[in-house]
Enzyme design. Structure first.
Site, PDB file in Angstrom:
ATOM      1  N   GLN A  70       0.850  -1.190   0.000  1.00 43.45           N
ATOM      2  CA  GLN A  70       0.000   0.000   0.000  1.00 43.45           C
ATOM      3  C   GLN A  70       0.884   1.239   0.000  1.00 43.45           C
ATOM      4  OE1 GLN A  70      -3.918   0.076   2.064  1.00 43.45           O
ATOM      5  NE2 GLN A  70      -2.857   1.387   3.527  1.00 43.45           N
ATOM      6  N   ASN A 128      -8.607   7.151   1.466  1.00 46.05           N
ATOM      7  CA  ASN A 128      -7.295   6.826   2.019  1.00 46.05           C
ATOM      8  C   ASN A 128      -7.486   6.176   3.379  1.00 46.05           C
ATOM      9  OD1 ASN A 128      -4.622   6.681   2.793  1.00 46.05           O
ATOM     10  ND2 ASN A 128      -4.412   8.866   3.180  1.00 46.05           N
ATOM     11  N   ARG A 133      -5.550  -2.173   2.284  1.00 41.69           N
ATOM     12  CA  ARG A 133      -4.683  -3.293   1.898  1.00 41.69           C
ATOM     13  C   ARG A 133      -5.190  -4.633   2.409  1.00 41.69           C
ATOM     14  NH1 ARG A 133       0.727  -2.366   5.696  1.00 41.69           N
ATOM     15  NH2 ARG A 133      -0.334  -2.205   7.714  1.00 41.69           N
ATOM     16  N   ASP A 151       7.953   1.760   2.538  1.00 39.35           N
ATOM     17  CA  ASP A 151       9.252   2.344   2.898  1.00 39.35           C
ATOM     18  C   ASP A 151      10.222   1.324   3.489  1.00 39.35           C
ATOM     19  OD1 ASP A 151       8.010   1.923   5.305  1.00 39.35           O
ATOM     20  OD2 ASP A 151       8.152   3.990   6.013  1.00 39.35           O
ATOM     21  N   ASP A 243      -4.155  -1.395  12.265  1.00 37.38           N
ATOM     22  CA  ASP A 243      -4.651  -2.514  11.471  1.00 37.38           C
ATOM     23  C   ASP A 243      -3.755  -3.735  11.623  1.00 37.38           C
ATOM     24  OD1 ASP A 243      -2.588  -1.203  10.045  1.00 37.38           O
ATOM     25  OD2 ASP A 243      -3.293  -2.017   8.140  1.00 37.38           O
ATOM     26  N   ASP A 244      -2.453  -3.496  11.860  1.00 37.00           N
ATOM     27  CA  ASP A 244      -1.520  -4.606  12.039  1.00 37.00           C
ATOM     28  C   ASP A 244      -1.740  -5.327  13.365  1.00 37.00           C
ATOM     29  OD1 ASP A 244      -0.695  -2.353  13.418  1.00 37.00           O
ATOM     30  OD2 ASP A 244       1.375  -2.411  12.716  1.00 37.00           O
ATOM     31  N   ARG A 298      -1.610   2.951  20.125  1.00 35.19           N
ATOM     32  CA  ARG A 298      -1.516   1.500  19.949  1.00 35.19           C
ATOM     33  C   ARG A 298      -1.833   0.758  21.250  1.00 35.19           C
ATOM     34  NH1 ARG A 298       0.342   0.246  14.999  1.00 35.19           N
ATOM     35  NH2 ARG A 298       1.517  -1.642  15.414  1.00 35.19           N
TER      36      ARG A 298
END
Length: 327
Positions: A70, A128, A133, A151, A243-244, A298
């Site tokens: 993504q 966005n 993803r 990145d 999301d992770d 988080r």
């Protein structure tokens, strides 16, 4: 922390260079699988007596893997990351989730990738969102998915090696970025990094998550993620984060169901060569992790996800798979 090591002899043994001789890399990747399979299987799931993997998790649709990456306003470093990934022989297709809703992929970008034989698909998004993803894309025709931030630059040999490990653990997230949750008081959790041992001695921290910023997982989990409670998706959209972490919850919960007990969501593979290219981006766009509130957000997500599901499903692991170059 348990160290499982493999000697990387590709660069010396056949004097090949990644990107120049994909066949050579494929040969040694296969050899790596033979070298480590016995050790890993013997140590698999130390937390319980498991002798075989459920059939639903071992039927491969197609050999190889699909890369999902993504991107948002980072064409320059995106090209560097893709060029490196395209050197991996097991790569079947690249799906670029285009989150720059204000602009379409440029002709220059498309032309820069046109000479490769690997299929490359741009999926332009209407909004966005971090979760774009994590869709069960119809373009995926492999069981294995490699999810990578735009990145993060990994060596082709690191990616190839991690893929061989994923084939041993197809029901878990196999990746390069471990994290953990810390219970600060009963039922209250903080998000934290882990301390890693050096390669010569056993010891160090345990982890409970493997982030999907650089990780392999089964494509089935994309549909499972989509099917999660609305509260999970709202949490990710509201924070534009986590999301992770949510995917680690999804995997841990599925394993809890499949195995009728708790299993770690991920397997950590220590990379030999991984670089963050964020500072090299011409756009100057900074990653979410640099925001002052990042770790606080988080930790908030960990606690909210625990409330959504009614318990903390994440389990700790001390397995670290690594390779090293023979001196």
């Amino acid at each position: 922390m348990l160290l499982l090591m493999e000697t990387n002899i590709c660069l010396r043994g056949c004097n090949c260079r990644v990107g120049r001789n994909r066949a050579c890399l494929f040969f040694w990747s296969s050899l790596v699988l033979l070298v480590v399979v016995v050790t890993l299987k013997a140590l698999q799931y130390q937390q319980g007596d498991v002798t075989e993997i459920p059939r639903e998790l071992t039927d491969f649709k197609q050999e190889g893997f699909t890369l999902i990456i993504q991107t948002y306003k980072r064409d320059d470093i995106l090209l560097k990351v893709l060029e490196r990934c395209l050197a991996v022989p097991q790569l079947q297709k690249i799906i670029i989730v285009w989150n720059n809703v204000e602009e379409r992929p440029t002709q220059k970008l498309r032309e820069s990738l046109a000479h490769h034989s690997t299929a490359i698909v741009f999926l332009e998004q209407k909004i966005n969102s971090m979760q774009n993803r994590l869709q069960p894309f119809s373009e995926i025709h492999t069981d294995a998915v490699l999810m990578l931030d735009d990145d993060i630059l990994l060596s082709a040999s690191d990616i190839s090696f991690a893929f061989t490990i994923w084939k041993l653990y197809p029901d878990q997230i196999v990746g390069f970025v471990p994290r953990k949750h810390v219970e600060t008081s009963p039922g209250v959790y903080n998000y934290d990094g882990i301390g890693l041992p050096d390669s010569k001695k056993v010891g160090g921290d345990k982890y409970s998550m493997v982030l999907i910023s650089a990780a392999f997982f089964h494509c089935r989990y994309l549909q499972l993620y989509k099917d999660q409670p609305k509260a999970l998706h709202s949490l990710v959209d509201d924070t534009h984060n986590c999301d992770d972490i949510a995917m680690n919850f999804v995997v841990a919960l599925h394993l809890h169901k499949v195995w009728a007990g708790a299993r770690p969501a991920g397997v950590f593979v220590k990379p030999v060569d991984m670089v963050n290219l964020e500072k090299q981006a011409d756009s100057g766009f900074k990653g979410l992790w640099q925001r002052p509130e990042h770790f606080k957000q988080r930790s908030y997500c960990l606690n909210q996800l625990t409330k959504i599901y009614g318990f903390m499903p994440l389990q700790f692991s001390d397995i670290m798979v690594m390779r090293f170059r023979k001196s």
